[in-house]
Scaffold this motif. Structure first.
Motif, PDB file in Angstrom:
ATOM      1  N   GLN A  29       0.813  -1.217   0.000  1.00 43.54           N
ATOM      2  CA  GLN A  29       0.000   0.000   0.000  1.00 43.54           C
ATOM      3  C   GLN A  29       0.847   1.268   0.000  1.00 43.54           C
ATOM      4  N   MET A  30       2.164   1.117  -0.013  1.00 46.36           N
ATOM      5  CA  MET A  30       3.066   2.255   0.138  1.00 46.36           C
ATOM      6  C   MET A  30       2.826   3.334  -0.915  1.00 46.36           C
ATOM      7  N   GLU A  31       2.699   2.948  -2.149  1.00 45.15           N
ATOM      8  CA  GLU A  31       2.513   3.938  -3.216  1.00 45.15           C
ATOM      9  C   GLU A  31       1.207   4.708  -3.024  1.00 45.15           C
ATOM     10  N   ALA A  32       0.156   4.005  -2.666  1.00 44.89           N
ATOM     11  CA  ALA A  32      -1.147   4.653  -2.495  1.00 44.89           C
ATOM     12  C   ALA A  32      -1.158   5.588  -1.286  1.00 44.89           C
ATOM     13  N   PHE A  33      -0.424   5.235  -0.228  1.00 45.94           N
ATOM     14  CA  PHE A  33      -0.467   6.017   1.001  1.00 45.94           C
ATOM     15  C   PHE A  33       0.741   6.928   1.207  1.00 45.94           C
ATOM     16  N   SER A  35       1.646   9.841   0.013  1.00 50.35           N
ATOM     17  CA  SER A  35       1.296  11.252   0.250  1.00 50.35           C
ATOM     18  C   SER A  35       0.683  11.431   1.631  1.00 50.35           C
ATOM     19  N   TRP A  36      -0.180  10.502   2.022  1.00 47.01           N
ATOM     20  CA  TRP A  36      -0.808  10.570   3.334  1.00 47.01           C
ATOM     21  C   TRP A  36       0.236  10.444   4.441  1.00 47.01           C
ATOM     22  N   LEU A  37       1.189   9.508   4.279  1.00 50.34           N
ATOM     23  CA  LEU A  37       2.247   9.348   5.277  1.00 50.34           C
ATOM     24  C   LEU A  37       3.064  10.634   5.406  1.00 50.34           C
ATOM     25  N   GLY A  38       3.393  11.234   4.267  1.00 53.31           N
ATOM     26  CA  GLY A  38       4.124  12.498   4.283  1.00 53.31           C
ATOM     27  C   GLY A  38       3.349  13.586   5.011  1.00 53.31           C
ATOM     28  N   LEU A  39       2.031  13.645   4.778  1.00 57.32           N
ATOM     29  CA  LEU A  39       1.173  14.631   5.437  1.00 57.32           C
ATOM     30  C   LEU A  39       1.149  14.413   6.949  1.00 57.32           C
ATOM     31  N   VAL A  40       1.014  13.175   7.380  1.00 52.24           N
ATOM     32  CA  VAL A  40       0.990  12.868   8.814  1.00 52.24           C
ATOM     33  C   VAL A  40       2.329  13.241   9.449  1.00 52.24           C
ATOM     34  N   MET A  41       3.423  12.929   8.778  1.00 52.77           N
ATOM     35  CA  MET A  41       4.747  13.276   9.312  1.00 52.77           C
ATOM     36  C   MET A  41       4.925  14.789   9.400  1.00 52.77           C
ATOM     37  N   GLU A  42       4.449  15.510   8.393  1.00 52.52           N
ATOM     38  CA  GLU A  42       4.524  16.976   8.428  1.00 52.52           C
ATOM     39  C   GLU A  42       3.695  17.529   9.589  1.00 52.52           C
ATOM     40  N   ALA A  43       2.509  16.961   9.811  1.00 52.20           N
ATOM     41  CA  ALA A  43       1.662  17.402  10.918  1.00 52.20           C
ATOM     42  C   ALA A  43       2.352  17.144  12.258  1.00 52.20           C
ATOM     43  N   ALA A  44       2.955  15.974  12.396  1.00 50.99           N
ATOM     44  CA  ALA A  44       3.672  15.648  13.639  1.00 50.99           C
ATOM     45  C   ALA A  44       4.820  16.625  13.849  1.00 50.99           C
ATOM     46  N   LYS A  45       5.607  16.852  12.811  1.00 48.26           N
ATOM     47  CA  LYS A  45       6.739  17.773  12.907  1.00 48.26           C
ATOM     48  C   LYS A  45       6.279  19.170  13.292  1.00 48.26           C
ATOM     49  N   THR A  46       5.236  19.660  12.653  1.00 49.41           N
ATOM     50  CA  THR A  46       4.737  21.007  12.929  1.00 49.41           C
ATOM     51  C   THR A  46       4.305  21.150  14.383  1.00 49.41           C
ATOM     52  N   GLU A  47       3.545  20.194  14.889  1.00 52.40           N
ATOM     53  CA  GLU A  47       3.079  20.265  16.278  1.00 52.40           C
ATOM     54  C   GLU A  47       4.227  20.154  17.266  1.00 52.40           C
ATOM     55  N   LEU A  48       5.190  19.300  16.981  1.00 48.36           N
ATOM     56  CA  LEU A  48       6.309  19.116  17.905  1.00 48.36           C
ATOM     57  C   LEU A  48       7.247  20.318  17.900  1.00 48.36           C
ATOM     58  N   ILE A  49       7.344  21.014  16.787  1.00 47.33           N
ATOM     59  CA  ILE A  49       8.178  22.220  16.723  1.00 47.33           C
ATOM     60  C   ILE A  49       7.459  23.397  17.389  1.00 47.33           C
ATOM     61  N   ASP A  62      11.333   4.120  10.097  1.00 48.56           N
ATOM     62  CA  ASP A  62      11.858   2.922   9.436  1.00 48.56           C
ATOM     63  C   ASP A  62      11.546   3.024   7.943  1.00 48.56           C
ATOM     64  N   GLU A  63      12.437   2.482   7.145  1.00 50.05           N
ATOM     65  CA  GLU A  63      12.266   2.522   5.689  1.00 50.05           C
ATOM     66  C   GLU A  63      12.060   3.966   5.228  1.00 50.05           C
ATOM     67  N   ALA A  64      12.939   4.848   5.692  1.00 52.60           N
ATOM     68  CA  ALA A  64      12.785   6.290   5.468  1.00 52.60           C
ATOM     69  C   ALA A  64      12.878   6.705   4.006  1.00 52.60           C
ATOM     70  N   THR A  65      13.269   5.797   3.132  1.00 56.46           N
ATOM     71  CA  THR A  65      13.325   6.143   1.708  1.00 56.46           C
ATOM     72  C   THR A  65      12.164   5.561   0.918  1.00 56.46           C
ATOM     73  N   ASN A  66      11.242   4.894   1.592  1.00 58.98           N
ATOM     74  CA  ASN A  66      10.097   4.332   0.874  1.00 58.98           C
ATOM     75  C   ASN A  66       9.021   5.373   0.577  1.00 58.98           C
ATOM     76  N   PHE A  67       9.085   6.495   1.270  1.00 58.31           N
ATOM     77  CA  PHE A  67       8.206   7.618   0.966  1.00 58.31           C
ATOM     78  C   PHE A  67       8.997   8.876   1.270  1.00 58.31           C
ATOM     79  N   LYS A  68       8.603   9.979   0.704  1.00 59.12           N
ATOM     80  CA  LYS A  68       9.356  11.213   0.882  1.00 59.12           C
ATOM     81  C   LYS A  68       8.672  12.106   1.899  1.00 59.12           C
ATOM     82  N   PHE A  69       9.352  12.324   2.988  1.00 59.20           N
ATOM     83  CA  PHE A  69       8.956  13.272   4.025  1.00 59.20           C
ATOM     84  C   PHE A  69       9.764  14.523   3.701  1.00 59.20           C
ATOM     85  N   ALA A  70       9.162  15.427   2.934  1.00 55.76           N
ATOM     86  CA  ALA A  70       9.865  16.510   2.239  1.00 55.76           C
ATOM     87  C   ALA A  70      10.812  17.317   3.117  1.00 55.76           C
TER      88      ALA A  70
END
Length: 188
Positions: A29-33, A35-49, A62-70
């Motif tokens: 499901q990595m390809e389908a999700f 963008s969503w994973l990137g969005l969740v990571m951005e939300a986490a980063k924003t709140e924690l900062i 884990d597997e930090a290159t399987n999706f792009k967290f910009a």
């Protein structure tokens, strides 16, 4: 639905209480999700900062290159300032360069405190690790006797540089190679 009416969780809660959040996506499901994973990571980063009061938070990706967290490469340079500790699991250094860019690979290598290299299959990674391990001087002495028994014994000394582990030896290494801070590299 009632379950999604409001949120009972905020990433800033990680600063106030002991908690573990798992965000999991199967490989099929990595390809389908992605963008969503990137969005969740951005939300986490924003709140924690935004909310730095409280505990230090560890993000393990884990597997930090399987999706792009910009913003991940930039976050590596400022994480300490925001009381974030980031653990990345990357299969191949070249994959990181492919996903985030060659300059981001330099950032990854310079901004991470601990690097554990094990089981790589990339010759470029072998070269990189070999270069990170550095060189040492090999001293040799040769002795020779003159043409007669009365000639003094001659000594010739030389110094040559050698990689601590050349790329081919890194490839055959059965141990993990660990770089931790400014300590000498270790074999595990």
């Amino acid at each position: 639905a009632d379950a999604t009416d409001n949120s009972d969780f905020d990433f800033a809660d990680l600063r106030r209480m002991n908690a573990t959040v798992y965000i999991i996506c199967g490989p099929t499901q990595m390809e389908a999700f992605a963008s969503w994973l990137g969005l969740v990571m951005e939300a986490a980063k924003t709140e924690l900062i935004r909310n730095t009061d409280g505990k230090e938070v560890t993000l393990m990706i884990d597997e930090a290159t399987n999706f792009k967290f910009a913003s991940l490469p930039a976050l590596l340079t400022s994480a300490r300032e925001f009381k974030l500790r980031i653990w990345l699991v990357v299969q191949e250094m070249e994959q990181w360069a492919h996903v985030y860019g060659r300059e981001a690979l330099v950032t990854l290598l310079s901004q991470t405190e601990v690097k554990i290299i094990h089981g790589s299959r990339s010759y470029k990674t072998f070269q990189l690790v070999s270069n990170m391990l550095g060189d040492y001087s090999l001293y040799t002495a040769s002795y020779n006797k003159g043409t007669s028994i009365f000639d003094p014994i001659g000594v010739s000394e030389s110094e040559t540089g050698r990689k601590i582990l050349p790329p081919d030896e890194v490839a055959r290494c059965e141990h993990a190679i660990v770089f931790a801070g400014n300590y000498p590299p270790m074999l595990l």
